[in-house]
Design an enzyme around this catalytic site. Structure first.
Site, PDB file in Angstrom:
ATOM      1  N   CYS A 112       0.872  -1.180   0.000  1.00 22.28           N
ATOM      2  CA  CYS A 112       0.000   0.000   0.000  1.00 22.28           C
ATOM      3  C   CYS A 112       0.902   1.221   0.000  1.00 22.28           C
ATOM      4  CB  CYS A 112      -0.887  -0.041   1.250  1.00 22.28           C
ATOM      5  SG  CYS A 112      -1.868   1.432   1.484  1.00 22.28           S
ATOM      6  N   CYS A 126      -9.928  11.412   8.469  1.00 19.11           N
ATOM      7  CA  CYS A 126      -8.638  10.871   7.995  1.00 19.11           C
ATOM      8  C   CYS A 126      -7.471  11.662   8.572  1.00 19.11           C
ATOM      9  CB  CYS A 126      -8.607  10.910   6.467  1.00 19.11           C
ATOM     10  SG  CYS A 126      -6.993  10.508   5.769  1.00 19.11           S
ATOM     11  N   GLY A 170      -2.329  10.558   0.805  1.00 18.78           N
ATOM     12  CA  GLY A 170      -2.455  11.383  -0.390  1.00 18.78           C
ATOM     13  C   GLY A 170      -3.576  10.977  -1.320  1.00 18.78           C
ATOM     14  N   SER A 199      -7.067   4.283  -5.559  1.00 19.21           N
ATOM     15  CA  SER A 199      -8.220   4.703  -4.766  1.00 19.21           C
ATOM     16  C   SER A 199      -8.334   6.219  -4.823  1.00 19.21           C
ATOM     17  CB  SER A 199      -8.029   4.236  -3.322  1.00 19.21           C
ATOM     18  OG  SER A 199      -9.090   4.689  -2.509  1.00 19.21           O
ATOM     19  N   SER A 222     -13.712   6.215  -3.093  1.00 21.44           N
ATOM     20  CA  SER A 222     -13.992   6.397  -1.664  1.00 21.44           C
ATOM     21  C   SER A 222     -15.280   7.187  -1.520  1.00 21.44           C
ATOM     22  CB  SER A 222     -12.821   7.143  -1.010  1.00 21.44           C
ATOM     23  OG  SER A 222     -11.694   6.290  -0.953  1.00 21.44           O
ATOM     24  N   LEU A 223     -16.374   6.480  -1.326  1.00 19.68           N
ATOM     25  CA  LEU A 223     -17.693   7.122  -1.326  1.00 19.68           C
ATOM     26  C   LEU A 223     -18.043   7.665   0.071  1.00 19.68           C
ATOM     27  CD1 LEU A 223     -20.011   7.654  -3.345  1.00 19.68           C
ATOM     28  CD2 LEU A 223     -21.142   5.637  -2.387  1.00 19.68           C
ATOM     29  N   HIS A 224     -18.098   6.802   1.044  1.00 18.90           N
ATOM     30  CA  HIS A 224     -18.293   7.165   2.465  1.00 18.90           C
ATOM     31  C   HIS A 224     -19.626   7.800   2.847  1.00 18.90           C
ATOM     32  CE1 HIS A 224     -14.114   6.246   2.443  1.00 18.90           C
ATOM     33  NE2 HIS A 224     -13.693   7.429   2.096  1.00 18.90           N
ATOM     34  N   ASN A 298     -11.276   3.853  11.986  1.00 15.67           N
ATOM     35  CA  ASN A 298     -10.280   3.873  13.062  1.00 15.67           C
ATOM     36  C   ASN A 298     -10.274   5.253  13.682  1.00 15.67           C
ATOM     37  OD1 ASN A 298      -8.771   1.272  13.060  1.00 15.67           O
ATOM     38  ND2 ASN A 298      -8.582   1.801  10.895  1.00 15.67           N
TER      39      ASN A 298
END
Ligand code: SAH
Ligand code: SF4
Length: 363
Positions: A112, A126, A170, A199, A222-224, A298
């Protein structure tokens, strides 16, 4: 001293450089094999190269654009987080993830990678977003993260990286040309674009641009959130590109590349985890014909936001249906999710510095 690193040199470039040094081009393959398999940790250790060449190489090409600051092992050795420092002192993280398999040869080994130092998008959940953008990474700095992982796995008797995901620090599509250049370089190292996931938080024009590159990579959006009102708060970029536009861009990407587009959805209690969210998410995933990865959030130091209780996460996944998988970010017990390692280490270091000062000041 040249600025190009081994990770940033294409095969052709390395070949030209060797030619200038009067060495045959097959030396390039020998060098690349060492770097990829972890059989050398510097040009000086490449015992099958002539001594003269071993001495000349460091003057023409850097071993790596990054140096290792710290490695943290988690998940009983299956996950390793790397903190790496660039020449200008900026630090980024990469995460090495081994996926369970009965044999190491069939095992998937995913790196990653980070694409920027910090991030300008500023998502509220984030840790990287809270840093703001410090700078873009160069293509070689992205590839060198993968090479560092390759050396560590190879040196430990494991195989080379098989997959690369742009899910570290990033927003990859805000560093578009370096990211695409790094994907093309990685292809030469043996990681095919099919095994790459980019992503994005949703830059619609760059999604279309990426679709036109003819790289059969996988896109993760990345919808969220399932309403623009909530997404505006979580991912500020949504004020520019709305959910409907983003899903349409995903559909165009899927048609153009023949690859399915997946959705990432960080579950946050009381924010995006209602039963209505689940049914809207189910519909959006069906429109995209894609998979949904649900990731319980998290905790990050600067925010009160938190994941729902685990039974509700499971229930939510069941409501979204067979397209959804509940995932836990790897290594989260050691130092939390992507982008959080560095923030945690910076906090540690500040604490250490304070202690040092106290010690220095004491009689
Ligand atoms: N900027 C890109 C890629 C890097 S972020 C993007 O946003 O897609 C990679 C993934 O980590 C994203 O899906 C992001 O939502 C997730 N992530 C960020 N902070 C997180 C947190 N606190 N808990 C769980 N996942 C998080
Ligand atoms: Fe940037 Fe991705 Fe973090 Fe949002 S989730 S701030 S886009 S790194």
């Amino acid at each position: 001293m040249t600025e190009v690193s081994l990770g940033g040199a294409s095969r052709e470039k390395l070949g030209l450089l060797l030619d200038e040094l009067g060495a045959p081009s097959y030396r390039g393959d020998q060098i690349r094999v060492h770097a990829w398999r972890g059989t050398a940790f510097g040009f000086d250790q490449m015992v099958n190269l002539p001594t003269g060449l071993r001495e000349q190489l460091p003057q023409r090409i850097r071993w790596s654009s990054l140096s290792l600051v710290e490695a943290t092992v988690a998940d009983r050795g299956m996950t390793e987080k790397l903190l790496l420092r660039a020449a200008d002192g900026q630090e980024v993280e990469a995460v090495m993830i081994r996926h369970d398999s009965s044999t190491t040869s069939r095992e998937r080994r995913t790196v990653c990678v980070s694409s920027q130092v910090g991030c300008a998008i500023g998502c509220s959940f984030c840790a990287t977003g809270q840093l703001g953008l410090r700078r873009n990474l160069e293509a070689q700095e992205i590839v060198d993260q993968v090479l560092e992982a390759a050396r560590r796995w190879g040196g430990g008797g494991l195989g080379a990286p098989t997959n690369v995901v742009y899910m570290g620090m990033g927003e990859p599509l805000q560093n578009y040309s370096a990211v695409v250049a790094s994907i093309r370089l990685l292809q030469e190292w043996g990681v095919a674009p099919r095994r790459v996931v980019v992503s994005t938080s949703g830059l619609v024009p760059e999604i279309d641009r990426l679709a036109a590159e003819e790289l059969p990579l996988r896109l993760a959006i990345s919808l969220h959130a399932t309403s623009d009102e909530v997404r505006d708060r979580l991912v500020p970029l949504n004020r520019r590109y709305r959910i409907a536009e983003l899903i349409e861009a995903g559909q165009r990407f899927a048609i153009r590349t023949g690859r399915r587009v997946s959705l990432e959805y960080v579950l946050i209690a009381g924010v995006n985890d209602s039963t209505e969210d689940a049914s809207r998410l189910r519909r959006l995933a069906a429109e995209l014909r894609g998979h949904v990865n649900l990731i319980p959030m998290n905790r990050i130091p600067s925010s009160q936001l938190a994941a729902p209780a685990l039974p509700w996460c499971r229930e939510f996944a069941a409501l979204v249906g067979p397209r959804a998988t509940l995932r836990f970010s790897r290594g989260d017990r050691a130092t939390a999710a992507c982008g959080q390692l560095r923030a945690a280490m910076e906090a540690d270091r500040r604490r250490l510095q304070r202690t040092d000062l106290r010690l220095a000041g004491s009689p």
